[in-house]
Scaffold this motif. Structure first.
Motif: not given
Length: 115
Positions: A4-5, A7-9, A11-12
């Motif tokens: 999740m971390v 994926s978030a990185a 995406f950002i």
């Protein structure tokens, strides 16, 4: 948790890249990220970028595609790769991206000759 971390990185990072590309003129582009995060297309493989249209659920949708050059036939297209598959941006946004891509492709064509 780690995925999740990650994926978030990612995406950002991609969101930041899109904002950067929108507001800052690009002098040179070397590769494009397509589809999944593990698929890369070198600029040398790109023949053209086009806007296609399709009818879906009684409405017309527009999408941006990359035409990949056929290695065996310089005039041919080996594959059509659609972009923005999940976001479905409006036509005005696609036109802006299309114009930028065409400028980059034109610079690539004229670049080596003018040096």
């Amino acid at each position: 948790q780690n995925s999740m971390v990650l994926s978030a990185a990612i995406f950002i990072t991609l969101l930041g890249l899109i904002v950067y590309l929108h507001f800052v003129k690009i002098d040179q582009e070397s590769l494009l990220v397509i589809g999944s995060l593990t698929t890369f297309i070198e600029m040398g493989q790109v023949k053209d970028v086009v806007i296609n249209e399709a009818i879906h659920m009684q409405k017309v949708i527009y999408y941006l595609c990359i035409l990949l050059q056929d290695p065996g036939d310089p005039q041919g297209v080996s594959e059509v790769v659609p972009l923005f598959q999940s976001s479905k941006p409006c036509l005005d946004c696609l036109i802006e991206v299309y114009k930028s891509c065409q400028e980059i492709l034109e610079q690539r064509k004229t670049g080596p000759q003018s040096s």
